[in-house]
Design an enzyme around this catalytic site. Structure first.
Site, PDB file in Angstrom:
ATOM      1  N   ARG A  26       9.949  -8.018  -5.266  1.00 57.73           N
ATOM      2  CA  ARG A  26       8.610  -7.439  -5.228  1.00 57.73           C
ATOM      3  C   ARG A  26       7.715  -7.985  -6.341  1.00 57.73           C
ATOM      4  NH1 ARG A  26       8.032  -0.985  -5.120  1.00 57.73           N
ATOM      5  NH2 ARG A  26       8.508  -1.316  -2.906  1.00 57.73           N
ATOM      6  N   GLU A  47      13.534  -8.216   3.539  1.00 54.32           N
ATOM      7  CA  GLU A  47      13.399  -7.296   4.677  1.00 54.32           C
ATOM      8  C   GLU A  47      14.564  -7.447   5.655  1.00 54.32           C
ATOM      9  OE1 GLU A  47      11.540  -4.805   5.049  1.00 54.32           O
ATOM     10  OE2 GLU A  47      10.190  -5.120   3.363  1.00 54.32           O
ATOM     11  N   THR A  53      20.597  -1.192   5.591  1.00 54.96           N
ATOM     12  CA  THR A  53      21.333  -1.329   4.338  1.00 54.96           C
ATOM     13  C   THR A  53      20.473  -0.740   3.219  1.00 54.96           C
ATOM     14  OG1 THR A  53      22.128  -3.450   5.213  1.00 54.96           O
ATOM     15  CG2 THR A  53      22.669  -2.966   2.949  1.00 54.96           C
ATOM     16  N   GLY A  91      27.312  -6.699   6.270  1.00 55.36           N
ATOM     17  CA  GLY A  91      27.421  -6.171   7.623  1.00 55.36           C
ATOM     18  C   GLY A  91      26.350  -6.681   8.564  1.00 55.36           C
ATOM     19  N   TYR A 130       9.109  -4.337  13.226  1.00 55.96           N
ATOM     20  CA  TYR A 130       9.038  -3.815  11.860  1.00 55.96           C
ATOM     21  C   TYR A 130       9.006  -4.951  10.832  1.00 55.96           C
ATOM     22  CZ  TYR A 130      10.382  -2.433   7.283  1.00 55.96           C
ATOM     23  OH  TYR A 130      10.388  -2.322   5.912  1.00 55.96           O
ATOM     24  N   ASP A 148       9.288   2.055   8.441  1.00 53.39           N
ATOM     25  CA  ASP A 148      10.746   2.112   8.347  1.00 53.39           C
ATOM     26  C   ASP A 148      11.162   3.577   8.316  1.00 53.39           C
ATOM     27  OD1 ASP A 148      10.109   3.000   5.796  1.00 53.39           O
ATOM     28  OD2 ASP A 148      11.337   1.524   4.745  1.00 53.39           O
ATOM     29  N   THR A 301      28.302   0.601  14.282  1.00 52.44           N
ATOM     30  CA  THR A 301      27.164   1.411  14.715  1.00 52.44           C
ATOM     31  C   THR A 301      27.519   2.295  15.899  1.00 52.44           C
ATOM     32  OG1 THR A 301      25.669  -0.348  13.980  1.00 52.44           O
ATOM     33  CG2 THR A 301      24.751   1.341  15.430  1.00 52.44           C
TER      34      THR A 301
END
Length: 349
Positions: A26, A47, A53, A91, A130, A148, A301
């Protein structure tokens, strides 16, 4: 209760300027005000890593990735196996495969420059609505709604939206678009994320210090902590399987690379069976196999997985030398298999 879109944006950006989280990907509000522009590559990479995560889990991965591959051209030129090894443990390995595909499209077809509009970004591999909105807003200041999980929670409370998720997603996106300002939309998007992560939390939100306290319908109705509502989850099925660990006396092990498509696609792991309600044992070679006393349990999932681990010692072709075998390069499931194998009473070679 709401004074309008401008009041929400102004209040939230003032709070963000003072309380923004420090994150390795950032640009701070102060630096942004001085004209430092976010790097679209770093925004995109973060992102993608952050999908499903946590920030805590991603920090070290992001630092290692940007040290190895500091720009999109470097990542595009990377070996697939190296990228998959660095991704191990995060993952959802389709993300890593799409990361490489996207980097190569940007580097080879777009001159190394990411598009500046959300609609164009969505045409790239692995970039959905997104992620496209997040890159466009944060890196290019396109005033698009970035929604999000944190933002869904904030907006559902601001507007007292009682429609359960996921059905409420279109409504929440439309409401987020209504309050997204034309000025500093990227900082606004990150401020909404920070607000949800630090104040408007799922449980015990600290409403008393929220910069949007006066604008929050749910707070005024006394229902903030109950929102957002969620539709009941379906119970996950359980699948079973076998995993096989072959090692010789020198500590060399038998590994295979999984097919690109499917779960854990493109990653290294131990040979195994299918995963189903009634899997068939499929050892990779004839040997004296010993079952480990510890079974492996892992949750994906859509299902739970239980693996029975079998081990053997054999001198055979195709073993990965001990000095080249790093359990840390394996996905989490396969590291669990390796750990379970250590509990076995290994036969002699």
């Amino acid at each position: 209760m709401r004074d309008g879109k401008g009041a929400i944006g102004e209040s939230l950006l003032k709070w963000y300027d003072a309380h923004a989280r420090v994150l390795p990907w950032r640009i701070s509000p102060a630096d942004r005000a001085e004209g430092v522009a976010p790097d679209p590559y770093r925004v995109w990479l973060s992102e993608v890593m952050l999908q499903q995560t946590t920030v805590a889990a991603v920090r070290d991965y992001f630092r290692r990735f940007t040290e190895c591959w500091p720009d999109v051209g470097a990542l595009a030129a990377a070996e697939d196996a190296d990228v998959m090894a660095e991704w191990a443990g995060l993952g959802y390995y389709a993300r890593a495969r799409n990361l490489l595909k996207c980097a190569r499209v940007v580097a080879h077809d777009l001159g190394g420059t990411f598009p500046g509009k959300a609609a164009e970004l969505q045409r790239l591999p692995g970039i959905g609505p997104y992620t496209a909105a997040a890159i466009a807003a944060i890196a290019y200041d396109e005033p698009v709604a970035v929604v999000d999980g944190n933002v869904e929670r904030v907006v559902s409370r601001l507007f007292a939206v009682e429609t359960p998720l996921p059905g409420a997603k279109p409504e929440l996106t439309a409401l987020t678009a209504q309050i997204t300002p034309q000025s500093r939309p990227g900082d606004f998007a990150q401020a909404m994320m920070d607000l949800g992560a630090t104040i408007c939390t799922p449980r015990n939100p600290t409403c008393g210090i929220c910069p949007l306290l006066g604008e929050c319908d749910a707070r005024h109705q006394g229902i903030a902590e109950t929102l957002p509502h969620k539709a009941p989850k379906k119970e996950k099925p359980t699948r079973l399987g076998f995993a096989y660990v072959v090692m010789n006396d020198a500590g060399d092990v038998l590994l295979e690379r999984r097919p690109d498509k499917g779960l854990l696609g493109g990653t290294l792991g131990f040979p195994g069976s299918d995963w189903s309600e009634a899997p068939s044992p499929t050892p990779p070679l004839a040997a004296d196999w010993v079952e480990a006393p510890v079974e492996v349990r892992h949750t994906f999932t859509h299902f739970h997985l239980i693996l029975r681990v079998h081990v053997t010692r054999r001198d055979t072709d195709g073993l990965t030398p001990r000095e080249a075998f790093r359990p840390a390069d394996l996905p989490t499931l396969m590291r669990k298999v390796w750990d379970a194998a250590q509990s076995a009473d290994w036969p002699q070679a």
